[in-house]
Design a protein around this motif. Structure first.
Motif, PDB file in Angstrom:
ATOM      1  N   ALA A  87       0.979  -1.230  -0.019  1.00 47.68           N
ATOM      2  CA  ALA A  87       0.292  -0.070  -0.172  1.00 47.68           C
ATOM      3  C   ALA A  87       0.725   1.358   0.084  1.00 47.68           C
ATOM      4  O   ALA A  87       1.696   1.468   0.781  1.00 47.68           O
ATOM      5  N   VAL A  88       0.641   2.072  -1.073  1.00 46.13           N
ATOM      6  CA  VAL A  88       1.265   3.544  -1.005  1.00 46.13           C
ATOM      7  C   VAL A  88       0.430   4.446  -0.859  1.00 46.13           C
ATOM      8  O   VAL A  88      -0.506   4.607  -1.884  1.00 46.13           O
ATOM      9  N   ASN A  89       0.919   5.595  -0.006  1.00 46.61           N
ATOM     10  CA  ASN A  89      -0.138   6.477  -0.129  1.00 46.61           C
ATOM     11  C   ASN A  89       0.643   7.746  -0.922  1.00 46.61           C
ATOM     12  O   ASN A  89       1.659   8.316  -0.378  1.00 46.61           O
ATOM     13  N   CYS A  90       0.153   8.006  -2.022  1.00 50.74           N
ATOM     14  CA  CYS A  90       0.602   8.739  -2.904  1.00 50.74           C
ATOM     15  C   CYS A  90       0.609  10.410  -2.359  1.00 50.74           C
ATOM     16  O   CYS A  90       1.590  11.265  -2.592  1.00 50.74           O
ATOM     17  N   GLY A  91      -0.192  10.686  -1.293  1.00 51.34           N
ATOM     18  CA  GLY A  91      -0.191  12.063  -0.566  1.00 51.34           C
ATOM     19  C   GLY A  91       0.627  12.415   0.332  1.00 51.34           C
ATOM     20  O   GLY A  91       0.757  13.242   0.765  1.00 51.34           O
TER      21      GLY A  91
ATOM     22  N   LEU B 181      -4.275  -1.455  -7.960  1.00 52.21           N
ATOM     23  CA  LEU B 181      -5.657  -1.032  -7.296  1.00 52.21           C
ATOM     24  C   LEU B 181      -5.432   0.342  -6.867  1.00 52.21           C
ATOM     25  O   LEU B 181      -4.424   0.601  -6.463  1.00 52.21           O
ATOM     26  N   ALA B 182      -6.431   1.211  -7.145  1.00 45.50           N
ATOM     27  CA  ALA B 182      -6.064   2.647  -6.775  1.00 45.50           C
ATOM     28  C   ALA B 182      -7.331   3.370  -5.908  1.00 45.50           C
ATOM     29  O   ALA B 182      -8.551   2.668  -5.842  1.00 45.50           O
ATOM     30  N   ALA B 183      -7.059   3.940  -5.157  1.00 44.25           N
ATOM     31  CA  ALA B 183      -8.234   4.730  -4.136  1.00 44.25           C
ATOM     32  C   ALA B 183      -8.044   6.032  -3.963  1.00 44.25           C
ATOM     33  O   ALA B 183      -6.859   6.534  -4.104  1.00 44.25           O
TER      34      ALA B 183
ATOM     35  N   ASP C  94      -3.101   4.456  -3.010  1.00 44.57           N
ATOM     36  CA  ASP C  94      -3.863   5.280  -2.009  1.00 44.57           C
ATOM     37  C   ASP C  94      -3.833   6.929  -2.534  1.00 44.57           C
ATOM     38  O   ASP C  94      -2.603   7.306  -2.985  1.00 44.57           O
ATOM     39  N   GLU C  95      -5.099   7.740  -2.357  1.00 43.55           N
ATOM     40  CA  GLU C  95      -4.800   8.866  -2.594  1.00 43.55           C
ATOM     41  C   GLU C  95      -4.164   9.327  -4.137  1.00 43.55           C
ATOM     42  O   GLU C  95      -3.388  10.036  -4.153  1.00 43.55           O
ATOM     43  N   ILE C  96      -4.799   8.535  -5.236  1.00 47.66           N
ATOM     44  CA  ILE C  96      -4.239   8.603  -6.536  1.00 47.66           C
ATOM     45  C   ILE C  96      -4.298   9.978  -7.154  1.00 47.66           C
ATOM     46  O   ILE C  96      -3.561  10.341  -7.972  1.00 47.66           O
ATOM     47  N   ALA C  97      -5.473  10.848  -6.606  1.00 43.67           N
ATOM     48  CA  ALA C  97      -5.759  11.882  -7.108  1.00 43.67           C
ATOM     49  C   ALA C  97      -4.555  12.975  -7.021  1.00 43.67           C
ATOM     50  O   ALA C  97      -4.383  13.996  -7.497  1.00 43.67           O
ATOM     51  N   GLU C  98      -3.501  12.635  -5.725  1.00 45.17           N
ATOM     52  CA  GLU C  98      -2.449  13.426  -5.487  1.00 45.17           C
ATOM     53  C   GLU C  98      -1.286  13.326  -6.442  1.00 45.17           C
ATOM     54  O   GLU C  98      -0.309  13.797  -6.319  1.00 45.17           O
TER      55      GLU C  98
ATOM     56  N   LYS D 223     -11.758  11.549  -3.608  1.00 45.00           N
ATOM     57  CA  LYS D 223     -12.015  12.705  -4.501  1.00 45.00           C
ATOM     58  C   LYS D 223     -12.729  12.294  -5.680  1.00 45.00           C
ATOM     59  O   LYS D 223     -12.797  11.067  -6.148  1.00 45.00           O
ATOM     60  N   ASN D 224     -13.611  13.068  -6.565  1.00 43.13           N
ATOM     61  CA  ASN D 224     -14.098  12.574  -7.727  1.00 43.13           C
ATOM     62  C   ASN D 224     -13.387  12.738  -8.716  1.00 43.13           C
ATOM     63  O   ASN D 224     -12.947  13.926  -9.152  1.00 43.13           O
ATOM     64  N   LEU D 225     -12.918  11.679  -9.544  1.00 42.87           N
ATOM     65  CA  LEU D 225     -11.605  11.766 -10.350  1.00 42.87           C
ATOM     66  C   LEU D 225     -12.210  12.420 -11.547  1.00 42.87           C
ATOM     67  O   LEU D 225     -11.542  13.112 -12.138  1.00 42.87           O
ATOM     68  N   SER D 226     -13.410  12.108 -11.573  1.00 39.50           N
ATOM     69  CA  SER D 226     -14.079  12.485 -13.174  1.00 39.50           C
ATOM     70  C   SER D 226     -13.984  14.091 -12.934  1.00 39.50           C
ATOM     71  O   SER D 226     -14.022  14.873 -13.945  1.00 39.50           O
ATOM     72  N   ASP D 227     -14.328  14.771 -11.899  1.00 41.05           N
ATOM     73  CA  ASP D 227     -14.354  16.101 -11.813  1.00 41.05           C
ATOM     74  C   ASP D 227     -12.792  16.539 -12.138  1.00 41.05           C
ATOM     75  O   ASP D 227     -12.952  17.750 -12.765  1.00 41.05           O
TER      76      ASP D 227
END
Length: 647
Positions: free
Chosen positions: A391-395, A474-476, A436-440, A479-483
């Protein structure tokens, strides 16, 4: 629990059972009066499984027949041949149905009508956690059989055998044209099978119109003229004919010329082997007699039978596991998660379906909803479970270091890179990595991750060697990635690569009484860790748990239970043991203050007891009831704290 499976079958010439409408199912639900049940129909029969309390007398098969016939009179003449299974035998039969080991008379897997009936039963409330468990386990067994045995590699349905044979000859039957000369009972199923695989055009040559599959066009062609109308055929299937007919070599030659010698498949289902005698040695013409297909089916059946004993042991094992689960307090647990709500049971079902595949999954939901738990469940139920889960916390990793952490670096790649280091993706070789926190993730890393997902390639920072790690991603995100895609901060192509399947976790406030289940789960675990004897929540505490909106979701609930267990005196957690946010029902985080954190457990207990006494104006009787301890214990505690009277 009493578990029964009633199987009703009809005669060969009976039509297919139609699934009962929701209104009739509600009437049946009233008559059955059981905890859970499922009713599904298919070509040749129907089945109903009931789950009731031990002290409830279940309906007999005769009573069930009468009940269904009254609600659906159209079934009354069909419910003749019956079979009744109970307990472990019933469970194994149902699991085999769901796992795809059984077909109906049309060759359709029973999994398909069961899935449709299950969806309806969930919507109407007829199915609960027990049937959820069985459906999830059946789907999991289906994937296990597919991935770990050769059982499904051997088709035994005649229509499926023909479709697979055509697939080997043509590569694909998509857009192929099939000509039928005469008719055979297998042709109905053949049309269904081939049209599902993409075949578009079906033409029947016959002298008299007949009632056949709606996708078939009919040509009123006498046998003497059929040989002149085969130029468009990719497949020619010959059934029984009313008059003498023989496929002419000249007709096939014209067809081969018209289609530039494209491959042609001919199958003779009739008893007259002379029909295709003249065309057996033409280049690119593949011709088979029905006996040859039958021989192939027999071979495949024997091959299936050879692996069936091992598969049977899987079902026997899962049946025993089911009854152990049924008798334990794990009924609402799944792979380390707890939930009886429809939303979570649906999540559990989806995990069962996709865990044994390699599909990329995007897990989204508010903070604290359990996204990493879901990722671990997917990993633990997959064929990769013996390998690493990373597990990797990207943020949480600085941007300057994240690329090196994920993809690794070579010696000298940057200042301080004194030695080569494998990245976390390489470390997860053969296993699973959760981002994890892929949006970051920053844009340049999004590009590199996209290449790994598309091509399976990575390069270490400062390196030139291309590596091909075998890792499931796997990604988590919360946040709403489509936004973010619309805002231009997240790449759309990466979003689509990650979002092959999306699991959206519901917030705790939308999960109903799951709050109580999870709270009791945490209480048992934390109680053991603290070496205390707190057994339960008071009714006031439970009500507070249910009414609170839990902005921090499951993580906040865990913290609240941990705090309450630390403060509790006696065997019950009282309302005053819960965080202030729950006592006052204010929408704050409920986290302890810095002062509270610095207190010892004894200091917190003293403070709590004094606050309860203050609340009840130092009425020892009322205070001891609220604390769920005796008055003698309360006085002893006060003496320990040096408190003799109201301060």
């Amino acid at each position: 629990m009493k578990i029964s499976l009633h199987i009703f079958s009809v005669h060969e010439n009976e039509d297919q059972f139609q699934q009962l409408p929701a209104s009739d199912l509600k009437k049946l639900d009233t008559e059955l009066a059981v905890n859970e049940w499922l009713f599904f129909t298919y070509t040749g029969g129907c089945e109903i499984i009931t789950i009731a309390e031990e002290n409830k007398k279940p309906l007999t098969t005769a009573e069930l027949q009468e009940c269904i016939a009254q609600i659906a009179p159209q079934f009354s003449h069909c419910l003749k041949n019956t079979r009744e299974l109970h307990s472990e035998t019933a469970i194994i039969q149902l699991l085999k149905n769901i796992a795809g080991l059984h077909e109906d008379r049309s060759g359709r897997l029973l999994l398909e009508p069961i899935r449709d009936a299950f969806e309806l039963a969930i919507e109407e409330g007829f199915a609960g956690p027990i049937l959820h468990y069985l459906f999830q386990k059946g789907i999991w067994l289906h994937e296990k059989i597919r991935m770990e045995s050769s059982y499904y590699k051997f088709a035994v349905n005649p229509a499926t055998v023909l479709r697979e044979l055509a697939g080997k000859i043509f590569g694909s039957v998509k857009n192929k044209c099939i000509h039928f000369i005469g008719w055979h009972e297998d042709f109905q199923k053949v049309v269904t099978e081939l049209s599902a695989a993409g075949a578009q055009d079906f033409l029947l040559h016959c002298t008299k119109p007949r009632f056949v599959h709606p996708k078939i066009r009919q040509s009123n062609t006498p046998p003497s003229k059929i040989n002149g109308q085969l130029e468009t055929a990719d497949m020619i299937l010959i059934g029984e004919l009313d008059s003498d007919f023989q496929l002419q070599k000249s007709a096939i030659a014209r067809r081969m010329t018209a289609q530039n010698n494209a491959r042609l498949l001919i199958c003779n289902y009739s008893t007259n082997e002379k029909i295709i005698k003249n065309v057996k040695r033409i280049y690119n013409v593949f011709s088979y007699e029905k006996a040859e297909l039958t021989h192939l089916i027999k071979h495949n059946t024997n091959s299936r039978d050879a692996v069936l004993p091992d598969i049977t042991t899987w079902f026997e094992h899962e049946s025993k596991e089911f009854f152990r689960w049924l008798e334990s307090d794990k009924r609402y647990s799944f792979a380390g998660m707890v939930g009886a709500s429809r939303e979570m049971q649906r999540i559990f079902e989806l995990i069962s379906r996709v865990a044994r595949t390699n599909v990329t999954i995007l897990i989204d939901g508010e903070s604290g909803t359990g996204k990493e738990l879901v990722a671990r469940a997917v990993h633990n139920l997959s064929s990769r479970s013996e390998r690493q889960f990373v597990a990797v916390n990207c943020g949480a990793i600085p941007d300057a270091l994240l690329e090196s952490e994920l993809f690794g670096h070579e010696k000298g790649a940057f200042t301080g890179a004194d030695y080569a280091k494998a990245g976390l993706i390489e470390t997860a070789e053969g296993g699973t990595i959760l981002l994890d926190e892929i949006a970051e993730l920053q844009p340049h890393l999004q590009v590199k991750l996209l290449r790994f997902l598309q091509e399976g390639e990575t390069k270490r920072v400062g390196g030139t060697e291309t590596r091909h790690p075998n890792v499931r991603v796997l990604a988590a995100t919360n946040k709403n990635l489509s936004d973010l895609v619309e805002a231009g901060t997240f790449r759309s192509d990466l979003y689509y690569r990650l979002n092959v399947l999306q699991l959206t976790l519901p917030p705790l406030r939308e999960r109903g009484k799951d709050v109580v289940l999870i709270a009791n789960y945490f209480l048992k675990r934390i109680n053991k860790s603290f070496q205390k004897e707190v057994q339960e929540f008071s009714s006031e505490a439970l009500q507070a748990l249910i009414e609170y909106t839990w902005p921090g979701n499951v993580r906040e609930l865990e913290n609240a239970v941990e705090r309450a267990c630390a403060l509790a005196v006696g065997s019950k957690i009282a309302i005053f043991d819960l965080p202030p946010a729950l006592q006052n029902q204010k929408q704050d985080s409920g986290r302890p203050t810095a002062t509270e954190v610095s207190l010892t457990l004894k200091d917190m207990e003293r403070q709590h007891i004094l606050s309860v006494l203050d609340h009840y104006d130092w009425n020892y009787e009322e205070a001891s009831k609220a604390l769920a301890i005796g008055r003698t214990t309360l006085w002893r505690k006060l003496r320990e704290y040096g408190v003799e009277q109201k301060p």
